[in-house]
Design an enzyme around this catalytic site. Structure first.
Site, PDB file in Angstrom:
ATOM      1  N   THR A   1     -28.321   5.965 -24.916  1.00  0.00           N
ATOM      2  CA  THR A   1     -28.874   4.951 -26.083  1.00  0.00           C
ATOM      3  C   THR A   1     -28.998   3.595 -25.183  1.00  0.00           C
ATOM      4  O   THR A   1     -29.906   2.787 -25.700  1.00  0.00           O
ATOM      5  CB  THR A   1     -27.861   5.132 -27.426  1.00  0.00           C
TER       6      THR A   1
ATOM      7  N   TYR B   1     -35.599   6.316 -31.992  1.00  0.00           N
ATOM      8  CA  TYR B   1     -35.634   5.844 -30.606  1.00  0.00           C
ATOM      9  C   TYR B   1     -35.500   7.095 -29.558  1.00  0.00           C
ATOM     10  O   TYR B   1     -35.041   8.156 -30.124  1.00  0.00           O
ATOM     11  CB  TYR B   1     -34.567   4.766 -30.388  1.00  0.00           C
TER      12      TYR B   1
ATOM     13  N   THR C   1     -23.332   8.222 -25.470  1.00  0.00           N
ATOM     14  CA  THR C   1     -21.915   8.049 -26.152  1.00  0.00           C
ATOM     15  C   THR C   1     -21.571   9.373 -26.440  1.00  0.00           C
ATOM     16  O   THR C   1     -20.346   9.815 -26.606  1.00  0.00           O
ATOM     17  CB  THR C   1     -21.748   7.286 -27.252  1.00  0.00           C
ATOM     18  N   ASP C   2     -22.540  10.384 -26.696  1.00  0.00           N
ATOM     19  CA  ASP C   2     -22.126  11.622 -27.327  1.00  0.00           C
ATOM     20  C   ASP C   2     -21.118  12.362 -26.386  1.00  0.00           C
ATOM     21  O   ASP C   2     -20.270  13.092 -27.162  1.00  0.00           O
ATOM     22  CB  ASP C   2     -23.392  12.595 -27.639  1.00  0.00           C
TER      23      ASP C   2
ATOM     24  N   LYS D   1     -15.100   9.977 -28.967  1.00  0.00           N
ATOM     25  CA  LYS D   1     -16.089   9.291 -29.925  1.00  0.00           C
ATOM     26  C   LYS D   1     -15.706   9.635 -31.106  1.00  0.00           C
ATOM     27  O   LYS D   1     -15.380  10.742 -31.516  1.00  0.00           O
ATOM     28  CB  LYS D   1     -17.366   9.611 -29.640  1.00  0.00           C
TER      29      LYS D   1
ATOM     30  N   GLU E   1       4.349  28.069 -34.245  1.00  0.00           N
ATOM     31  CA  GLU E   1       3.984  29.170 -34.719  1.00  0.00           C
ATOM     32  C   GLU E   1       3.723  30.377 -34.283  1.00  0.00           C
ATOM     33  O   GLU E   1       3.683  31.465 -34.699  1.00  0.00           O
ATOM     34  CB  GLU E   1       3.340  28.545 -35.850  1.00  0.00           C
TER      35      GLU E   1
HETATM   36  N1  ASP Z   1     -27.402  10.598 -27.987  1.00  0.00           N
HETATM   37  C1  ASP Z   1     -27.226   9.406 -27.363  1.00  0.00           C
HETATM   38  C2  ASP Z   1     -26.472   9.815 -26.217  1.00  0.00           C
HETATM   39  O1  ASP Z   1     -25.516  10.237 -26.030  1.00  0.00           O
HETATM   40  C3  ASP Z   1     -26.283   8.533 -28.283  1.00  0.00           C
HETATM   41  C4  ASP Z   1     -25.804   7.558 -27.614  1.00  0.00           C
HETATM   42  O2  ASP Z   1     -26.015   7.176 -26.176  1.00  0.00           O
HETATM   43  O3  ASP Z   1     -25.282   6.485 -28.328  1.00  0.00           O
HETATM   44  O4  ASP Z   1     -27.078   9.833 -25.269  1.00  0.00           O
END
Ligand code: ASP
Length: 349
Positions: free
Chosen positions: A33, A46, A112-113, A185, A306
């Site tokens: 992103t 986007y 971020t994923d 995340k 356990e």
């Molecule tokens: N789907 C995007 C990615 O991981 C989300 C992001 O970058 O925040 O590339």
């Protein structure tokens, strides 16, 4: 006039010397992103990974005062499409940069994923003390108050800060600095997307200053035993999620596919139902390494609690999330199939 000219020549010389003395940072861009573009200023609709790295660097002109920056485009993807191939490319390039002394630090821009997975993978396979810092953004570059430029600028500050040397791979995000092993995340949409549920951030970037408050006592990068080249073939390890009344089909299917390892995202302390228990016995008997992890976002999975791991033939993830336990098991299996040794990796790195 003459005086003015010599003053300007001196000034240009001084600026050149200053630029020469600045730390050299290479940015390896993978997409995400942070490089996302959309038609409207709200972030709906986007596409990640559209904007080239030179444009991202161009959005933070003041960075020229703190570092000499070069950008390289490794991929242009949303990180949901991250692959082992790209991980290998990144690792090989980072190790090459370090060996050839091409830069003083590396920043990786990343979606971020799956950022936490790439960070941990790189942490385990880049055995140097050269700073490597990942960052990204939650809002695309075309959005109002895009967080990418600030995150990139901060990541560069973290990367060039002398205190960062020897801290392993870090994630710098929304003014927090996180250890690769611990970071996760935690929000699907918030700008404050990352956290380390077990340990908290290791540091902060604020007003252009980097401060550290704690650091990991896990083995340093220089002691990492895992080596990656462009030709390394990583074993196949998959993750199976546990939930109430889950049937064993997934586990049996993976065993039939002859995978090398299975990580179970168990409930609580890495627990699973009797149906899974029988399927895990079949998997272990077939020579598959089974690691108990947990779908619970914090805490650790304890050996012989356990579940009698000794009897069942399983190992545990310690406090690694299932997605990071998978990475550890893949890399561990490049060195050994011995369960004691594999378990030891989980407790050491
Ligand atoms: N789907 C995007 C990615 O991981 C989300 C992001 O970058 O925040 O590339």
């Amino acid at each position: 006039m003459k005086k003015l000219l010599s003053f300007l020549t001196l000034l240009a010389f001084a600026i050149q010397i200053q630029a020469k003395d600045l730390p050299r940072v290479i940015i390896l861009a993978t997409g995400g992103t942070i490089a996302g573009a959309g038609a409207s200023a709200d972030r709906a609709g986007y596409t990640a990974g559209k904007i080239p790295i030179d444009d991202l660097i161009g959005a933070i002109p003041s960075v020229k005062k703190v570092a000499n920056i070069t950008g390289e485009q490794i991929s242009s993807i949303g990180s949901q499409d991250m692959t082992i191939d790209i991980w290998q490319k990144l690792a090989v390039r980072i190790n090459q940069i370090y060996a050839n002394k091409e830069a003083d630090a590396v920043v990786v821009t990343h979606g971020t994923d799956t950022q936490e997975e790439t960070a941990y993978f790189l942490d385990l396979v880049t055995p140097s003390d050269m700073p490597v810092v990942l960052t990204g953004s939650m809002r695309p570059a075309t959005a109002i108050s895009a967080d990418g430029p600030k995150n990139l600028y901060d990541a560069i500050l973290v990367a060039i800060d002398p205190k960062t040397k020897g801290k392993g791979v870090l994630v710098s995000f929304n003014e927090g600095v996180y250890d690769a092993r611990e970071v996760m995340k935690l929000s699907t949409t918030k700008v404050e997307a990352f956290g380390s549920p077990n340990s908290g951030p290791v540091g902060q970037v604020y007003d252009g200053k980097v401060e550290y408050y704690m650091s990991s006592i896990r083995e340093e990068n220089s002691k990492m035993p895992f080596k990656i080249t462009a030709d390394t073939k990583l074993p196949r390890v998959d993750i199976v999620y546990m939930y109430a009344d889950a049937p064993s089909d997934m586990i049996d299917m993976l065993v039939a596919k002859k995978v090398d390892g299975i990580v179970i995202a168990g409930v609580g302390n890495g627990n699973f139902n009797k149906t899974y228990m029988d399927a895990v016995k079949r998997a272990v008997a077939a020579g598959v390494i089974v690691c108990r992890a947990s779908r619970t976002p914090s805490g650790r999975v304890v050996l012989e609690d356990e579940i009698n791991d000794d009897e069942l033939g399983t190992i545990v993830s310690d406090d690694l999330t299932p997605q990071k336990a998978r990475i550890m098991l893949m890399l561990g299996l490049t060195r050994t199939k011995d369960k004691k040794q594999l378990q030891n990796y989980f407790f050491t790195f």
